[in-house]
Design a protein around this motif. Sequence first.
Motif, PDB file in Angstrom:
ATOM      1  N   UNK A   1       0.841  -1.213   0.000  1.00 57.51           N
ATOM      2  CA  UNK A   1       0.000   0.000   0.000  1.00 57.51           C
ATOM      3  C   UNK A   1       0.869   1.254   0.000  1.00 57.51           C
ATOM      4  N   UNK A   2       1.952   1.228   0.764  1.00 63.33           N
ATOM      5  CA  UNK A   2       2.851   2.390   0.778  1.00 63.33           C
ATOM      6  C   UNK A   2       3.474   2.611  -0.594  1.00 63.33           C
ATOM      7  N   UNK A   3       3.962   1.509  -1.187  1.00 64.66           N
ATOM      8  CA  UNK A   3       4.639   1.620  -2.494  1.00 64.66           C
ATOM      9  C   UNK A   3       3.708   2.163  -3.574  1.00 64.66           C
ATOM     10  N   UNK A   4       2.429   1.884  -3.446  1.00 65.21           N
ATOM     11  CA  UNK A   4       1.468   2.245  -4.491  1.00 65.21           C
ATOM     12  C   UNK A   4       0.513   3.363  -4.072  1.00 65.21           C
ATOM     13  N   UNK A   5       0.861   4.065  -3.018  1.00 65.96           N
ATOM     14  CA  UNK A   5       0.055   5.206  -2.568  1.00 65.96           C
ATOM     15  C   UNK A   5      -1.414   4.825  -2.382  1.00 65.96           C
ATOM     16  N   UNK A   6      -1.635   3.683  -1.797  1.00 66.89           N
ATOM     17  CA  UNK A   6      -3.021   3.281  -1.528  1.00 66.89           C
ATOM     18  C   UNK A   6      -3.427   3.853  -0.173  1.00 66.89           C
ATOM     19  N   UNK A   7      -4.339   4.837  -0.222  1.00 73.17           N
ATOM     20  CA  UNK A   7      -4.830   5.412   1.025  1.00 73.17           C
ATOM     21  C   UNK A   7      -5.668   4.379   1.767  1.00 73.17           C
ATOM     22  N   UNK A   8      -5.665   4.482   3.076  1.00 76.64           N
ATOM     23  CA  UNK A   8      -6.365   3.500   3.886  1.00 76.64           C
ATOM     24  C   UNK A   8      -7.448   4.160   4.738  1.00 76.64           C
ATOM     25  N   UNK A   9      -8.637   3.601   4.665  1.00 80.11           N
ATOM     26  CA  UNK A   9      -9.746   4.029   5.513  1.00 80.11           C
ATOM     27  C   UNK A   9      -9.988   2.888   6.482  1.00 80.11           C
ATOM     28  N   UNK A  10      -9.660   3.136   7.737  1.00 72.89           N
ATOM     29  CA  UNK A  10      -9.630   2.065   8.734  1.00 72.89           C
ATOM     30  C   UNK A  10     -10.839   2.192   9.651  1.00 72.89           C
ATOM     31  N   UNK A  11     -11.638   1.158   9.709  1.00 76.09           N
ATOM     32  CA  UNK A  11     -12.878   1.219  10.485  1.00 76.09           C
ATOM     33  C   UNK A  11     -12.614   0.938  11.961  1.00 76.09           C
TER      34      UNK A  11
ATOM     35  N   UNK B   1       1.610   4.999  12.915  1.00 72.45           N
ATOM     36  CA  UNK B   1       3.020   5.280  13.173  1.00 72.45           C
ATOM     37  C   UNK B   1       3.857   5.399  11.904  1.00 72.45           C
ATOM     38  N   UNK B   2       3.431   4.753  10.817  1.00 68.58           N
ATOM     39  CA  UNK B   2       4.278   4.758   9.622  1.00 68.58           C
ATOM     40  C   UNK B   2       3.849   5.798   8.598  1.00 68.58           C
ATOM     41  N   UNK B   3       2.641   6.380   8.736  1.00 67.21           N
ATOM     42  CA  UNK B   3       2.170   7.313   7.718  1.00 67.21           C
ATOM     43  C   UNK B   3       1.871   8.702   8.290  1.00 67.21           C
ATOM     44  N   UNK B   4       2.278   9.698   7.533  1.00 69.56           N
ATOM     45  CA  UNK B   4       1.888  11.062   7.861  1.00 69.56           C
ATOM     46  C   UNK B   4       0.519  11.370   7.269  1.00 69.56           C
ATOM     47  N   UNK B   5       0.273  10.857   6.085  1.00 64.21           N
ATOM     48  CA  UNK B   5      -0.997  11.107   5.414  1.00 64.21           C
ATOM     49  C   UNK B   5      -1.431   9.844   4.664  1.00 64.21           C
ATOM     50  N   UNK B   6      -2.569   9.957   3.959  1.00 64.55           N
ATOM     51  CA  UNK B   6      -3.036   8.805   3.201  1.00 64.55           C
ATOM     52  C   UNK B   6      -3.763   7.792   4.064  1.00 64.55           C
ATOM     53  N   UNK B   7      -4.339   8.243   5.177  1.00 63.72           N
ATOM     54  CA  UNK B   7      -5.116   7.313   5.990  1.00 63.72           C
ATOM     55  C   UNK B   7      -6.057   8.079   6.907  1.00 63.72           C
ATOM     56  N   UNK B   8      -7.135   7.435   7.258  1.00 67.05           N
ATOM     57  CA  UNK B   8      -8.068   7.951   8.260  1.00 67.05           C
ATOM     58  C   UNK B   8      -8.630   6.780   9.041  1.00 67.05           C
TER      59      UNK B   8
END
Lengths: 60, 409
Positions: free
Chosen positions: B160-170, B203-210
């Motif tokens: 996901x990091x390599x491919x800029x896949x944003x994550x929406x975590x429930x 911990x590993x991402x600044x952005x691309x997730x919620x």
Amino acid sequence: MLPEVTRMRIKIIAKKPACSNIDDENCRECQTPCKSAAKTANTISNQICEAKGANSPWIL
Amino acid sequence: MLLLDSEAHDLFTKIEEGLDPFSLPPGEAREMVLGLISEGIILSKVDYPRPQKLSPKSLCLIVSHACNMACTYCSLSKATVEGKLMSPETAIRAMKWLIDNAPGIKVDVDFFGGEPTLAWNTVKAAVDFSKEYSKTKNKTVRFSMSTNALGLTDEMLDYCDENYISLILSLDGPKAENDRCRVLKDGRPSFDAVLPNIMKVAQRRQRGWYVRGTYSKGTINFSDSVIALHKMGINNLAFEPVVSNVSGVAFSKEDIPVIREEYEKLARYYVECKKTGVPIKFYHFEMDLENGPCARKSAGGCGAGAEYLAVSPDEKIWPCHQFDTEKDFCLGTLGDPPTQTVYDKYTIKNHLTGKRECPDCWASYFCSGGCIASNKLQEGDILLPYKMGCLIQKIRLEAALWVYSELRE
């Protein structure tokens, strides 16, 4: 209650949209509203106009 | 944004109710109002253009009808029993169709379920194909994945990091609140099982997730949940009200004052964090009135059936992910995709001016008529605004605008 400001009326500046690409009816730069963190359609207000230059490989 | 004092507020209210501004007596108020009218700032009317061509831009790929959890409010509970996964071939066909037919440069894809990590090979196939194929068409594809994080491995996160896949975590809040509805298949609570994976992302991402939570009548004090998660180190948050008819879960009008207090409490906390340099993003307070969507976008509706479509494992195409399995709303298949006529229908239906109760509402350009799936579920008609949703949306917008006014200096 929050201060008075929360009860303000909101006026849409219809002739001064944030995005200068308003004349391009086929502009498809910014996200579809429901494609977002909240996975809900009520998110248009949280979007930015990507045609103005905001660009990122991240959708969020 | 115009900040009004009480006198001006009352005056604008009367104008909205039909007072002719030209009948105002000479004076400062009349000059101000007529000046705003002449500048087109108030009482202006615009004929918003609509897209004229086939316009798919975003796909929700429902890659899995199976799930490794059994949340009690899940809209796909029936489909989950069936448990179908989308094949890699179907995902590639869907991506090819989207890239070939999207009129713009950017196209967006969300991997959804059920639980999309259960169809990980399909996700990878779609991403790997799209990366290469989009280059040949001069398109850019951006990805996101909505996941419960239960099966999120380090290998998946690396990909996901390599491919800029944003994550929406429930996640619905701290342990007690989350575990009310979000349970594993055997009924055990899920919080302890999913939290380590969510914290890895934090911990590993600044952005691309919620972290995306749902609050309901039983967890109506959701500001406590948001604040508790934030204090655990989860800085990117989005919480949504449940859309339900189930007693004990669904909201009623009596809940509105409590919901208002919750958003106001959260707004104060949010402003305090921002002013003291504590990182926080609450999705619904992240407004930018200077760089927001254009008027066409603001009036264009949620996009369902017009530029946003969902594809299910059986290759059927739907107006959005929430219509999956609603037979009357099937728009076609990958072999027989929607026609211009279908697009026209949804473009008109989903446009603000096509909705009966929206054009006169002050919030309409911020929500664009809301979610047509919620409208159908609650009001029986995709064009009738879901009333409880409207009330909550306005409260949230007021809080967001207060935040904006507090922070804009």
